[in-house]
Design a protein around this motif. Structure first.
Motif, short mmCIF file in Angstrom:
data_model
loop_
_atom_site.label_atom_id
_atom_site.label_comp_id
_atom_site.label_asym_id
_atom_site.label_seq_id
_atom_site.Cartn_x
_atom_site.Cartn_y
_atom_site.Cartn_z
N ALA A 159 -27.94 12.55 -25.83
CA ALA A 159 -28.48 11.26 -25.82
C ALA A 159 -28.37 10.62 -24.32
N GLU A 160 -29.11 9.80 -23.92
CA GLU A 160 -28.96 9.05 -22.94
C GLU A 160 -28.88 7.32 -23.31
N ILE A 161 -27.95 6.56 -22.43
CA ILE A 161 -28.28 5.26 -22.83
C ILE A 161 -28.86 4.87 -21.29
N ALA A 174 -23.73 0.20 -28.20
CA ALA A 174 -24.84 0.96 -27.66
C ALA A 174 -24.05 2.45 -27.81
N LEU A 175 -22.91 2.80 -27.49
CA LEU A 175 -22.39 4.10 -27.45
C LEU A 175 -22.21 4.72 -28.79
N ALA A 176 -21.84 3.83 -29.70
CA ALA A 176 -21.63 4.31 -31.15
C ALA A 176 -22.86 4.95 -31.52
N ARG A 177 -23.87 4.05 -31.31
CA ARG A 177 -25.31 4.37 -31.62
C ARG A 177 -25.63 5.87 -30.93
N ALA A 178 -25.53 5.81 -29.72
CA ALA A 178 -25.87 6.68 -29.20
C ALA A 178 -25.18 8.20 -29.46
N GLN A 179 -23.93 8.14 -29.70
CA GLN A 179 -23.20 9.41 -30.16
C GLN A 179 -23.59 9.63 -31.47
N LEU A 181 -18.68 1.10 -16.97
CA LEU A 181 -17.18 1.50 -16.26
C LEU A 181 -16.29 0.53 -16.42
N ALA A 182 -17.02 -0.80 -16.64
CA ALA A 182 -15.93 -2.02 -16.75
C ALA A 182 -15.33 -2.19 -18.01
N ALA A 183 -16.17 -1.59 -18.88
CA ALA A 183 -15.59 -1.42 -20.28
C ALA A 183 -14.85 -0.14 -20.61
N ASP A 184 -14.46 0.81 -19.69
CA ASP A 184 -13.76 1.87 -19.72
C ASP A 184 -14.32 2.87 -20.65
N LEU A 185 -15.46 3.03 -20.68
CA LEU A 185 -16.20 4.00 -21.65
C LEU A 185 -16.70 5.32 -20.99
N VAL A 186 -16.48 5.39 -19.71
CA VAL A 186 -17.03 6.32 -18.83
C VAL A 186 -15.86 7.75 -18.71
N ASP A 187 -16.22 8.98 -19.20
CA ASP A 187 -15.18 10.04 -19.04
C ASP A 187 -15.62 10.74 -17.45
N PHE A 188 -16.78 10.76 -17.40
CA PHE A 188 -17.02 11.56 -16.11
C PHE A 188 -18.14 10.95 -15.12
N MET A 189 -18.14 10.88 -13.86
CA MET A 189 -19.40 10.33 -13.07
C MET A 189 -19.66 11.12 -11.70
N HIS A 190 -20.65 11.65 -11.62
CA HIS A 190 -21.18 12.27 -10.42
C HIS A 190 -21.75 11.49 -9.57
N LEU A 191 -21.15 10.89 -8.46
CA LEU A 191 -21.51 9.85 -7.47
C LEU A 191 -22.17 10.55 -6.32
N VAL A 192 -23.41 10.08 -5.80
CA VAL A 192 -23.98 10.62 -4.53
C VAL A 192 -24.10 9.66 -3.58
#
Lengths: 214, 214
Positions: free
Chosen positions: A69-71, A132-137, A158-169
């Motif tokens: 799923a995506e948010i 939103a994350l709970a629903r997406a999961q 990111l501010a809510a500390d909910l991200v495990d991985f980020m690919h930044l370009v």
């Protein structure tokens, strides 16, 4: 474990992830240069196109792997503001949205879900990042959830500390104006292990993985 | 266009892609160190495991994307030599081979095909690289064909100029003995555009794409 992942998030050297104002003609505002190197390769994968499989291409194709799923923020879905007009808008992508999974669209304005034949569906929600994350999961059925942007949405997760991985370009251009990714995220690097690599094209790729306490 | 691709091919600093003798205990001969960094991540992809998504991991997961068939040498399928013994051998992988596509196994000794529930099948052929590729492309149904190794098999396909793409991984170890990848391939770099990058783990990744005549 179901991960929360950000992929192929392009920012300028001065930290902008999108232009100021999204319009129908300018889906990412005045920041088109950000996506100039980004030729749809994340959708096609490494196959089915004659283009060489460069480092950039190989890296961007991890976008869809294992995603259930995506948010996304409202601006990624469409240029409208306020109440949804009765205009038949079904997103920027016509009848073949590239997602092929359920997508939670964050908006303060209620709207019925949209379904597409290729597996994509859009679910409109007025919710905190955590809700939103709970629903997406739930929708992802055990697979990973991708935070699809734009920059304000990624910043909130990111501010809510909910991200495990980020690919930044990082794209070697300056924009001077637009939506900043890093605003209010001082010290965020303490929560991640960061690996960087540069490619021959001039892009810099970073892999942010949540730091473990081991 | 259906591409012919090599992925995750690990060689030592001194150019060895496998040890001398393949036995049941040592599937890649005495070259186990080559695969020490290689923890199965190409099979699982970036999801479904708690491990961080490092540059190494992201790159190796392109292995299966858009692949419709593999070609492998006999040594990759099993340690037997000569006529196939009647020993019920169905490959190193039990009943869940990771390929999930048809696989052409190059051997001078005839054998009936093997089929598995997960989509993998093995087709045994006494053939030149060109003949094997024609058969694999038939089986791949328009998708790409992966040359799966070992090093002698990859060397033959490179020598016959049948490879469009190769992802080569140099592992910072020396072996001193084994099967050399580059033997007889002098000047091969003239046929490719090569991009290199190093990762924090000490591995070096190269992307060899067939040079175009533009």
């Amino acid at each position: 474990m179901s991960k929360v992942r950000v992929h192929n998030f392009h920012i300028s050297l001065d930290g902008y992830g999108a232009g100021e104002t999204v319009t129908l003609d300018k889906p990412i505002g005045d920041a088109g240069g950000l996506f100039a190197p980004f030729d749809g390769r994340f959708i096609e994968g490494v196959d089915a196109v004659d283009a060489p499989i460069t480092l950039d291409r190989a890296l961007t194709t991890t976008w869809g792997q294992g995603i259930g799923a995506e948010i996304m923020g409202r601006g990624k879905f469409g240029p409208q503001e306020g109440e949804w007009p009765d205009d038949g808008w079904r997103g920027w992508w016509g009848e073949e949205p590239p997602f092929r999974t359920p997508v939670v669209v964050l908006t303060h304005y209620a709207r019925e879900p949209l379904h597409f034949d290729n597996g994509t569906s859009f679910h409109f929600m007025d919710a905190t990042p955590k809700e939103a994350l709970a629903r997406a999961q739930e929708l992802a059925d055990g697979k990973d959830v991708r935070i699809g942007g734009g920059p304000s949405t990624i910043r909130q997760f990111l501010a809510a500390d909910l991200v495990d991985f980020m690919h930044l370009v990082t794209v070697p251009i300056t924009l001077g104006t637009g939506v900043l990714l890093w605003e209010g995220l001082d010290g965020i690097q303490d929560r991640f292990t960061v690996e960087s690599t540069a490619s021959a094209s001039g892009l810099t790729h970073q892999f942010w993985n949540r730091a473990t306490n081991d």
